[in-house]
Design an enzyme around this catalytic site. Structure first.
Site, PDB file in Angstrom:
ATOM      1  N   TYR A  20      -1.584  13.801  -3.402  1.00  0.00           N
ATOM      2  CA  TYR A  20      -2.095  12.780  -4.304  1.00  0.00           C
ATOM      3  C   TYR A  20      -2.525  13.449  -5.613  1.00  0.00           C
ATOM      4  CZ  TYR A  20      -2.408   9.546  -0.303  1.00  0.00           C
ATOM      5  OH  TYR A  20      -2.127   8.744   0.786  1.00  0.00           O
ATOM      6  N   LEU A 162      -2.345  -5.257  -0.684  1.00  0.00           N
ATOM      7  CA  LEU A 162      -2.022  -6.176  -1.771  1.00  0.00           C
ATOM      8  C   LEU A 162      -0.657  -5.863  -2.362  1.00  0.00           C
ATOM      9  CD1 LEU A 162      -5.507  -6.153  -3.531  1.00  0.00           C
ATOM     10  CD2 LEU A 162      -4.668  -7.721  -1.778  1.00  0.00           C
ATOM     11  N   GLN A 164       0.525  -3.057  -3.588  1.00  0.00           N
ATOM     12  CA  GLN A 164       0.261  -2.352  -4.844  1.00  0.00           C
ATOM     13  C   GLN A 164      -0.291  -3.289  -5.921  1.00  0.00           C
ATOM     14  OE1 GLN A 164       0.427   0.660  -4.461  1.00  0.00           O
ATOM     15  NE2 GLN A 164       2.040   1.172  -3.006  1.00  0.00           N
ATOM     16  N   GLY A 165      -1.028  -4.304  -5.474  1.00  0.00           N
ATOM     17  CA  GLY A 165      -1.608  -5.242  -6.437  1.00  0.00           C
ATOM     18  C   GLY A 165      -0.655  -6.320  -6.895  1.00  0.00           C
ATOM     19  N   LEU A 167       1.254  -8.742  -4.745  1.00  0.00           N
ATOM     20  CA  LEU A 167       1.774  -9.689  -3.776  1.00  0.00           C
ATOM     21  C   LEU A 167       2.272 -10.919  -4.535  1.00  0.00           C
ATOM     22  CD1 LEU A 167      -0.683  -9.795  -0.729  1.00  0.00           C
ATOM     23  CD2 LEU A 167       1.684  -9.037  -0.748  1.00  0.00           C
TER      24      LEU A 167
END
Length: 348
Positions: A20, A162, A164-165, A167
């Site tokens: 990451y 979600l 990746q935000g 949906l």
């Protein structure tokens, strides 16, 4: 500040990984938890390129150093690696548990068959979790992985709640979520999180750098959906995968997660210049060997050329792996989301 506020709100399960931000995420987390190590539960992962025994041993040392701790609560293999036997990877994790450098071992993005194979290499209770995608659009784990984990006391760590935000809801779907949110005095996001964690043994990962959103996410744990709420959401979000010809899917230069590397051509995917692991070619071999990957996610295209029916919004590597394995004439399993809501960067 956000991390420390989250811990103060009771969000003590902190998930990260060696890759990451090229290790910076672990360094940042290590600094944030100084002076309160015993109050938090750290979960980290190693890349599939490190799945061999020596690689796992080297990866743990790097993570411990960056995190500034002498143990990790939950250490997970991020993806299977077809070139490394699962038993070898699990042997390394088991050794780390015995050495006290890791309290618990887990896997991520494993199929039920791969999870069973991994568990066989451990003593009971040593392999405790599987991290996997789970959201209202993609509920595929409910047919196999979730029941298996429930029966075998394995925690499911849900990510991408979600998408990746992004949906994509139809009008009816959004109306239902808004009505449930209004009933409980919450937000649509809170309802989605509450729905995910209403299904034992699932816990949820959320991701934000916004304090207001952080506090809303924390409050979602206290939002208790009624069984009627859950049944209504279940019935509303009951999409089944369909089969779509890859040649009818537009692979454009954007994705649900704009931070992910994007390959827009087959040649780019095969070359894998970004070093994505597992690579599209490696995943293609798994597909050829009968390992079924989860469906990709699509929305109706806004392309006006007539060449395409759908746009790909999630599952880029899976898409190219399928094309490498079967070509563009073999239909790929896909979930078709609701009406497209374009991100700001796409409208410009």
């Amino acid at each position: 500040e956000v991390l420390r506020r989250g811990v103060a709100l009771g969000m003590t399960f902190l998930d990260t990984g060696e890759d990451y931000e090229d290790g910076y995420a672990e360094e940042l987390l290590g600094k944030a938890i100084k002076g309160m190590r015993e109050k938090v539960f750290i979960s980290s992962k190693f890349q599939p390129a490190h799945n061999a025994f020596p690689g796992v041993m080297a990866a743990i040392e790097g993570s411990l150093k960056r995190l500034g701790t002498d143990y990790i609560d939950l250490y997970q293999v991020q993806w299977p690696n077809a070139a490394v036997p699962v038993t070898e990877t699990m042997s390394a994790l088991s050794a780390l548990v015995k050495a006290g450098k890791v309290r618990f071992a887990g896997v991520s993005n494993f199929t039920p068959d791969q999870l069973r194979e991994a568990q066989a290499a451990f003593q009971p209770g040593e392999l405790v979790s599987v991290q996997t995608e789970y959201n209202l659009l993609d509920r595929s784990i409910e047919s196999d992985l979730l029941p298996y984990c429930r029966e075998n006391r394995v925690t499911v760590i849900a990510y991408n709640l979600l998408s990746q935000g992004h949906l994509y809801f139809g009008e009816k779907e959004r109306d239902i979520l808004e009505k449930v949110a209004e009933k409980h005095g919450g937000t649509v996001t809170q309802v989605i999180i509450a729905w995910v964690i209403s299904r034992p043994p699932v816990i949820a990962l959320t991701n934000t750098m916004d304090l207001r959103h952080l506090e809303q996410n924390a409050a979602a744990a206290d939002l208790r959906l009624s069984q009627a709420d859950i049944n209504l959401i279940d019935a509303t979000f009951n999409r089944q995968p369909v089969l779509v010809l890859p040649e009818r899917i537009r692979v454009a230069g954007y994705d649900a997660d704009v931070s992910h590397t994007i390959y827009t051509t087959l040649e780019e995917a095969i070359a894998n210049a970004a070093g994505i692991q597992p690579s599209p070619t490696a995943l293609a071999e798994e597909i050829k060997n009968g390992q079924m990957l989860r469906p990709v996610e699509l929305v109706r295209t806004r392309d006006t050329s007539g060449r395409y029916d759908y746009d790909l919004i999630h599952g880029r590597v899976r898409y190219w792996a399928w094309v490498i394995a079967h070509g563009r004439q073999a239909p790929i399993p896909a979930f078709v989301a609701g009406e497209r809501q374009y991100a700001k960067s796409e409208r410009q």
